[in-house]
Design an enzyme around this catalytic site. Sequence first.
Site, short mmCIF file in Angstrom:
data_model
loop_
_atom_site.label_atom_id
_atom_site.label_comp_id
_atom_site.label_asym_id
_atom_site.label_seq_id
_atom_site.Cartn_x
_atom_site.Cartn_y
_atom_site.Cartn_z
N ASP A 26 -0.69 -18.28 17.20
CA ASP A 26 -0.84 -16.81 16.83
C ASP A 26 0.44 -16.40 17.64
O ASP A 26 1.01 -16.92 18.55
CB ASP A 26 -2.04 -16.22 17.52
CG ASP A 26 -3.23 -16.16 16.77
OD1 ASP A 26 -3.10 -17.28 15.77
OD2 ASP A 26 -4.22 -15.63 16.81
N ASP A 27 0.81 -15.03 17.14
CA ASP A 27 1.83 -14.17 17.71
C ASP A 27 3.32 -14.44 17.47
O ASP A 27 4.19 -13.61 18.01
CB ASP A 27 1.38 -14.25 19.32
CG ASP A 27 0.39 -13.34 19.87
OD1 ASP A 27 -0.49 -13.19 18.61
OD2 ASP A 27 -0.27 -13.33 20.80
N HIS A 76 -1.04 -11.64 11.04
CA HIS A 76 -1.32 -11.16 12.02
C HIS A 76 -0.96 -9.85 12.66
O HIS A 76 -1.06 -9.68 13.83
CB HIS A 76 -0.99 -12.19 13.19
CG HIS A 76 -1.96 -12.40 14.62
ND1 HIS A 76 -3.23 -12.35 14.47
CD2 HIS A 76 -1.64 -12.38 15.84
CE1 HIS A 76 -3.74 -12.17 15.76
NE2 HIS A 76 -2.58 -12.47 16.53
N HIS A 80 0.33 -6.24 16.55
CA HIS A 80 -0.99 -6.69 17.34
C HIS A 80 -1.65 -5.71 18.06
O HIS A 80 -2.06 -5.77 19.19
CB HIS A 80 -0.09 -7.61 18.32
CG HIS A 80 -1.20 -8.73 18.70
ND1 HIS A 80 -2.10 -8.58 19.78
CD2 HIS A 80 -1.24 -9.84 18.65
CE1 HIS A 80 -2.60 -9.57 19.95
NE2 HIS A 80 -2.18 -10.53 19.29
N HIS A 170 -1.00 -20.37 21.11
CA HIS A 170 0.20 -19.39 20.91
C HIS A 170 1.54 -20.11 21.10
O HIS A 170 1.63 -20.56 22.14
CB HIS A 170 0.07 -18.19 21.83
CG HIS A 170 -1.41 -17.33 21.77
ND1 HIS A 170 -2.53 -17.80 22.44
CD2 HIS A 170 -1.67 -16.20 21.12
CE1 HIS A 170 -3.41 -16.94 22.16
NE2 HIS A 170 -2.94 -16.00 21.53
#
Length: 213
Positions: A26-27, A76, A80, A170
């Site tokens: 993620d991210d 995503h 965020h 991540h």
Amino acid sequence: MTALPATDVQAEINCSRVKCLALTFDDGPSVYTPKLLDLLKKERVKATFFLVGAQVEKYPSIVRREAAEGHAIGNHTYSHPSLPTLLDNEILDEIHTTQELIRQQTGKLPTMFRPPYGATDDRVLGLAGSQDMSQVLWTGTTLDWSLRNVEKIKAAVLRLAKRDGVLLMHDVVPQTVQAMPAIIKELKKHGYHLVTVPTLLRGKGMEAGVSYP
């Protein structure tokens, strides 16, 4: 417009017959992602990347590489946020903006969505479904963003690994990328086929507005 991805290059792997595990990141993308992609290519492993729109703007070439090398790509959000705290139109704007940014780089629209922090509810899930997207959560999170230690991250992955598992990591955490060579080696030693989320769920299908796993 083509959706991303209904199928992927791992069609020959049947996860109903072999032990599969999905590594998800993620991210990103981030400055550390190319090193991770180099490793995945070398090890012939596919992963799933849930991209933040603001990062897609910063590193468009990395997004193109992820798609070109057969990894699965999901949405995503753009910035965020914790989605349940937002209004409907704000949630849709977070999704739409990121969808378009990813489409610009890959030519395809993601069909997978992961809410930041795993913060979701029926309203968020319904809005994602209205955009023809499945929600993808996880069976285990390494908490790598908090650990920031190569050995502890490796231990977390090995502790959480299980057949048909979806592990959250991540690629913005440098220690995670540093830990990945040893992680992949150990997972393969334990008989895991490391696949994308769509490959993992093949045969079960992925429906819009439904949460997995």
